[in-house]
Design a protein around this motif. Structure first.
Motif, PDB file in Angstrom:
ATOM      1  N   VAL A 131      47.309  -6.815  40.207  1.00 19.00           N
ATOM      2  CA  VAL A 131      46.279  -6.425  40.440  1.00 19.00           C
ATOM      3  C   VAL A 131      45.086  -6.473  39.158  1.00 19.00           C
ATOM      4  O   VAL A 131      45.468  -5.132  38.338  1.00 19.00           O
ATOM      5  CB  VAL A 131      46.258  -5.196  41.353  1.00 19.00           C
ATOM      6  N   LYS A 148      47.484  -7.826  36.756  1.00 22.43           N
ATOM      7  CA  LYS A 148      48.734  -6.875  36.148  1.00 22.43           C
ATOM      8  C   LYS A 148      49.724  -7.161  37.960  1.00 22.43           C
ATOM      9  O   LYS A 148      49.438  -6.805  38.480  1.00 22.43           O
ATOM     10  CB  LYS A 148      48.655  -5.512  35.858  1.00 22.43           C
ATOM     11  N   ALA A 149      50.998  -6.809  36.867  1.00 23.31           N
ATOM     12  CA  ALA A 149      52.016  -7.656  38.260  1.00 23.31           C
ATOM     13  C   ALA A 149      52.015  -6.109  38.628  1.00 23.31           C
ATOM     14  O   ALA A 149      52.461  -4.842  38.362  1.00 23.31           O
ATOM     15  CB  ALA A 149      53.340  -7.787  37.841  1.00 23.31           C
ATOM     16  N   VAL A 150      52.058  -5.630  39.901  1.00 25.70           N
ATOM     17  CA  VAL A 150      52.505  -4.436  40.332  1.00 25.70           C
ATOM     18  C   VAL A 150      52.787  -4.638  41.868  1.00 25.70           C
ATOM     19  O   VAL A 150      52.894  -5.211  42.501  1.00 25.70           O
ATOM     20  CB  VAL A 150      50.426  -3.879  40.955  1.00 25.70           C
ATOM     21  N   THR A 175      55.685 -11.892  38.850  1.00 27.61           N
ATOM     22  CA  THR A 175      56.240 -10.599  37.483  1.00 27.61           C
ATOM     23  C   THR A 175      56.602 -11.781  36.341  1.00 27.61           C
ATOM     24  O   THR A 175      55.967 -11.411  35.475  1.00 27.61           O
ATOM     25  CB  THR A 175      57.499 -10.024  37.830  1.00 27.61           C
ATOM     26  N   GLU A 191      52.930 -12.903  35.168  1.00 25.70           N
ATOM     27  CA  GLU A 191      52.128 -11.880  33.718  1.00 25.70           C
ATOM     28  C   GLU A 191      52.850 -11.913  32.479  1.00 25.70           C
ATOM     29  O   GLU A 191      52.241 -12.141  32.033  1.00 25.70           O
ATOM     30  CB  GLU A 191      52.282 -10.536  34.973  1.00 25.70           C
ATOM     31  N   PHE A 192      54.162 -11.930  32.943  1.00 21.56           N
ATOM     32  CA  PHE A 192      54.514 -11.710  31.591  1.00 21.56           C
ATOM     33  C   PHE A 192      54.611 -13.083  30.388  1.00 21.56           C
ATOM     34  O   PHE A 192      54.408 -12.506  29.293  1.00 21.56           O
ATOM     35  CB  PHE A 192      56.534 -11.647  31.968  1.00 21.56           C
ATOM     36  N   GLU A 227      51.279 -12.544  28.303  1.00 23.92           N
ATOM     37  CA  GLU A 227      51.554 -11.867  27.404  1.00 23.92           C
ATOM     38  C   GLU A 227      52.353 -12.485  26.266  1.00 23.92           C
ATOM     39  O   GLU A 227      52.262 -12.120  25.292  1.00 23.92           O
ATOM     40  CB  GLU A 227      51.965 -10.485  28.031  1.00 23.92           C
ATOM     41  N   GLU A 265      64.423  -8.279  30.177  1.00 23.91           N
ATOM     42  CA  GLU A 265      63.667  -7.349  30.619  1.00 23.91           C
ATOM     43  C   GLU A 265      62.757  -7.359  31.762  1.00 23.91           C
ATOM     44  O   GLU A 265      62.493  -6.454  32.204  1.00 23.91           O
ATOM     45  CB  GLU A 265      63.489  -6.563  28.716  1.00 23.91           C
TER      46      GLU A 265
END
Lengths: 266, 169
Positions: free
Chosen positions: B53, B56-58, B110, B113-114, B117, B128
């Motif tokens: 969203v 961002k992973a949601v 996930t 998105e990670f 970053e 993690e």
């Protein structure tokens, strides 16, 4: 799992949220929804109405103002945990925000919602107590204000997470201000032990004016539960009150060891 | 009472009518046909419903569809480009990062998105990052391998596109 039916109101300003809440006395506020929606889906909560504040401008983000940092109510845990300056200014709050839930939860769950929901096993209440934070509840400037740590102050957070939910069975947040080797000020607080985040005055008293060494840390751990009403200590299928108090001693020691190392004293 | 909302999924606008209590995951799957994200635990734990969203992973089981109006939603369906698998999808295949595959859409979203970053993570950081995604088949070893390999592919692609990679010059 579906929540029960409810009326949905979206607020476009703090004032409209306040008046929507006044018009709907049974309504719940929804911020990130990561505490409220799970309780609604499982049937633990069935509010008649939700007032959504996610569309209110200006509630999100971290702002620095001289000696303190202001966290808008809609600021996510990830924003706090990923903020390097926050780690400098108020370590315990940034570290704790990064311990909450998992990556996706931290992307959505909010600081304001967490504190308002006040789950006893939640991580932030203890951290905010240790950090001496101020919660602003009313008005157009709502949020949390966290004072900055100066050069003699260090802080940190440790927790024993529930293996299933990740919530704190016991979590301990500590902030120490040193004068040379001795502790000039100690703020130690726990989550998961009582039905709310709690200062541990037993541990704080054991530390103040003492030299910060292994003996002082052990004594503070032993005294951590001293001023808590034992019959009020949480007890559930995961841990008896007795076990929680034992964890409290151990995790108080671990928190102080971490903070002591950060302060260069241990 | 149903509400009319407009949701933007993978760049396409959808007009739909939903009850306020409709969860985003059900709107995506049942109303709009995006069946990539799965319904697993329904309690914000397993992560197979993960979508992006606004980048961002949601977990889509823990959001109301009405609250996603005005946001850009991305599902696993949009990850491949012109029929080419995303490097992460390729690496999950090559490294056998799945058995039954039910958790995979969430794992990939996930991880994607990670890696935006943190393009060059170590194995501990990968573990993690995937804390909120459960797999009951693989024991995770090959999933971590897949994300590691995928990250490498993505760095190579970025470098080939003339982009800069952390640590490169």
């Amino acid at each position: 799992m579906y929540p029960d039916e409810f009326e949905y109101h979206s607020a476009d300003s703090v004032e409209s949220a306040v008046s929507l809440l006044a018009e709907n006395p049974e309504a719940e506020l929804i911020a990130g929804g990561h505490s409220l929606l799970p309780t609604m889906k499982s049937g633990l909560a069935s509010p008649d109405a939700l007032v959504d504040i996610s569309g209110v401008d200006g509630l999100e983000g971290v702002e620095r103002d001289g000696d303190s940092t202001r966290i808008g109510a809609m600021t996510t845990y990830a924003e706090v945990a990923d903020d390097d300056q926050f780690w400098e200014d108020a370590t315990v709050v940034a570290e704790t925000a990064g311990e909450i839930g998992d990556r996706q939860v931290r992307n959505r769950g909010t600081v304001g919602g967490n504190i308002a929901h006040a789950d006893p096993a939640s991580d932030l209440p203890g951290a905010m107590l240790a950090a001496d934070a101020t919660v602003h509840v009313h008005g157009p400037d709502g949020g949390v204000e966290v004072p900055h740590e100066d050069g003699d102050t260090a802080s940190g957070y440790v927790k024993k997470p529930s293996p299933s939910s990740g919530y704190a069975m016991v979590g301990v947040a500590a902030r120490l201000t040193l004068d040379g080797d001795s502790v000039a000020d100690a703020r130690v607080a726990a989550n998961g032990v009582m039905d709310h985040g709690t200062r541990l005055s037993g541990a704080e008293d054991a530390l103040e004016d003492e030299t910060l060494d292994a003996d002082a840390v052990e004594a503070a751990g032993a005294a951590a539960g001293d001023d808590l009403d034992e019959y009020m200590v949480m007890e559930d299928q995961q841990a008896s009150a007795e076990f929680r108090l034992q964890l409290l001693s151990v995790y108080t020691e671990r928190a102080l060891e971490k903070v002591g190392e950060r302060a260069g004293a241990l | 009472m149903e509400r009319d909302i407009t949701l933007t999924v993978n760049g396409t606008e959808h007009e739909l009518s939903v009850e306020p209590r409709t969860l985003l995951i059900h709107a995506l799957r049942d109303e709009m046909g995006y069946t990539g994200p799965n319904v697993g635990c329904e309690s914000s734990t397993c992560g197979t419903c993960t979508v992006h969203v606004d980048g961002k992973a949601v977990k889509a089981c823990t959001e109301l569809a009405v609250r996603a109006e005005g946001s850009e939603i991305t599902t696993i369906e949009a990850l491949n480009e012109d029929g080419e698998l995303h490097p992460l999808q390729e690496s999950f295949q090559e490294e056998h990062g799945l058995q039954c595959g039910y958790c995979t859409p969430g794992m990939v979203m996930t991880a994607a998105e990670f890696l935006e970053e943190e393009p060059d993570p170590d194995r501990e950081e990968i573990r993690e990052a995937l804390e909120g995604n459960l797999c009951r088949c693989t024991g995770y070893q090959n999933i971590v391998n897949a994300v590691e390999t995928g990250a490498e592919k993505m760095r190579t692609e970025t470098a080939a596109d003339g982009g800069t990679v952390e640590g490169g010059d």
